[in-house]
Design an enzyme around this catalytic site. Sequence first.
Site, short mmCIF file in Angstrom:
data_model
loop_
_atom_site.label_atom_id
_atom_site.label_comp_id
_atom_site.label_asym_id
_atom_site.label_seq_id
_atom_site.Cartn_x
_atom_site.Cartn_y
_atom_site.Cartn_z
N THR A 187 -16.06 4.40 19.07
CA THR A 187 -14.95 5.32 18.62
C THR A 187 -15.29 6.83 18.76
OG1 THR A 187 -13.12 5.76 17.34
CG2 THR A 187 -14.92 5.15 16.06
N LYS B 265 -14.59 8.56 14.44
CA LYS B 265 -15.11 8.57 12.91
C LYS B 265 -16.38 9.50 12.97
CE LYS B 265 -13.78 3.83 12.36
NZ LYS B 265 -12.59 3.76 11.66
N THR C 23 -8.58 -6.59 4.00
CA THR C 23 -9.66 -5.83 4.88
C THR C 23 -10.66 -6.43 4.06
OG1 THR C 23 -8.03 -3.83 4.42
CG2 THR C 23 -10.30 -3.34 4.97
N ARG D 124 0.94 -1.22 0.14
CA ARG D 124 -0.08 0.00 0.06
C ARG D 124 0.78 1.18 -0.04
NH1 ARG D 124 -5.26 -1.59 3.41
NH2 ARG D 124 -5.12 -3.76 2.98
N THR E 186 -0.48 5.60 28.12
CA THR E 186 -0.89 7.04 28.46
C THR E 186 -2.49 7.26 28.08
OG1 THR E 186 1.43 7.84 28.23
CG2 THR E 186 -0.24 9.46 27.91
N SER F 51 -18.32 -2.25 8.37
CA SER F 51 -17.89 -0.89 7.70
C SER F 51 -17.62 -1.39 6.18
CB SER F 51 -16.75 -0.69 8.24
OG SER F 51 -15.54 -1.41 7.97
N1 PMP Z 1 -13.90 -1.49 14.95
C1 PMP Z 1 -14.21 -1.19 13.85
C2 PMP Z 1 -15.40 -2.11 12.99
C3 PMP Z 1 -13.42 -0.56 12.82
O1 PMP Z 1 -13.70 -0.20 11.56
C4 PMP Z 1 -12.27 0.32 13.60
C5 PMP Z 1 -11.45 1.35 12.76
N2 PMP Z 1 -11.48 1.27 11.38
C6 PMP Z 1 -12.25 0.29 14.71
C7 PMP Z 1 -12.87 -0.71 15.64
C8 PMP Z 1 -10.93 0.82 15.56
O2 PMP Z 1 -11.19 2.14 15.90
P1 PMP Z 1 -10.23 3.25 15.97
O3 PMP Z 1 -9.95 3.72 14.45
O4 PMP Z 1 -10.73 4.24 16.78
O5 PMP Z 1 -9.09 2.74 16.56
#
Ligand code: PMP
Length: 408
Positions: free
Chosen positions: A243, A246, A361, A21, A276, A187
């Site tokens: 999170t 997003k 992915t 990538r 931390t 996602s």
């Molecule tokens: N869970 C899912 C389903 C995600 O798609 C992602 C990130 N792409 C995360 C957790 C991780 O979240 P973060 O980006 O806040 O580390």
Amino acid sequence: MDYQNFFTSALDRLQAERRYRVFAEIERLAGRYPQALWHSPEGPRPITVWCSNDYLGMGQNRDVTRAMVETAWRLGTGAGGTRNISGNSHPIVELEAELADLHSKEAALVFTSGYVSNQTGISTLAKLIPNCLILSDALNHNSMIEGVRQSGCDKAVFRHNDLEHLEELLQAAGDRPKLIVFESVYSMDGDISPIHAICDLAERYGAMTYIDEVHAVGMYGPRGGGIAEREGAMHRIDVIEGTMAKAFGVMGGYLTGTKAVMDAIRSFAPGFIFSTALPPAVAAAAMASIRHLKASSSERQQQQRQAARTKAVLSSVGLPVIDTPTHIVPVMVGDAEACKAASDRLLEKHGIYIQPINYPTVPRGTERLRITPGPSHTNAHIDALAAALVEVWTALGLPLESKVQAAE
Ligand code: PMP
């Protein structure tokens, strides 16, 4: 021993599999989203971004930005250590109360990322349950898979969103303790899990439930509490994970649940204890964003309108769009090299930025462009995207549905 060679040959293998990538250097200019600057080899070029997970543009919201800047001036940039060493900053305490309220739970616990919250949350929970069997959806995110692995517990993977398979596995497990881990919005395919039906099974077979709402918080539900809020299911799920990176546009992950479960994770989870804490300015910005989206639905409604319009326009010109029930718009390519070529051509020729989504992915053969319309993508942006994609599909010899039909 030639240690360097181990790494260069691993990279060569990635290159050979077309999985290596390269990231374009992009500057998202505050207040101008979806316009951004691409630092191309020939110099900076204006582009339109179509693949951000800052789904609602909250990362550029003035109140959110102001909260971050003002808190940094007042409290400095870093947290000063782990919470075990440096204690709790006031913004983190407030943020956790806000998150617990968002999901109607007794307590919340903040982590440096959603990734860490899943990894350390799932592994710690499962380790604390004697003889726990984890039932995990086949399409769960890597952070959940790592949490399952790290727990060292037995696991059973159920076919994606397949209730019959889940029930079979629950039945076979007998009375041992069980933890079901799944997501709400997946996602990459943009589909949604049957939350109530999974909770019904969990109740019937005495399992605990853990849901990842990373792609849903801020986006769904009257206060942005996610799909579980929208469907009135929050109280049926033991642990809700999310999170702030997003839809909330900032950074950091979290878990919510009962006081006892949150206290146990706080007390035993290595990813919490030894890392931390989030900077107070980040916590303050996240809180401003969550508060904003609790009170305002206009961003998510506008986003849904533009996502629906994007799907309609792209499919009307024959592009292979998956008609998802969510804000995510996958356009299927089905080949890693073609997917990368499409992404490159979109950027270089059309000034449109959409990263290719390749294995691991998504499964091989399902490579795609994952488009995430935002509330500030205009109808003109959508039309320009459709025209650019058609040009790219034609130039690369990829099939357009109207053409396939015309030939039949
Ligand atoms: N869970 C899912 C389903 C995600 O798609 C992602 C990130 N792409 C995360 C957790 C991780 O979240 P973060 O980006 O806040 O580390």
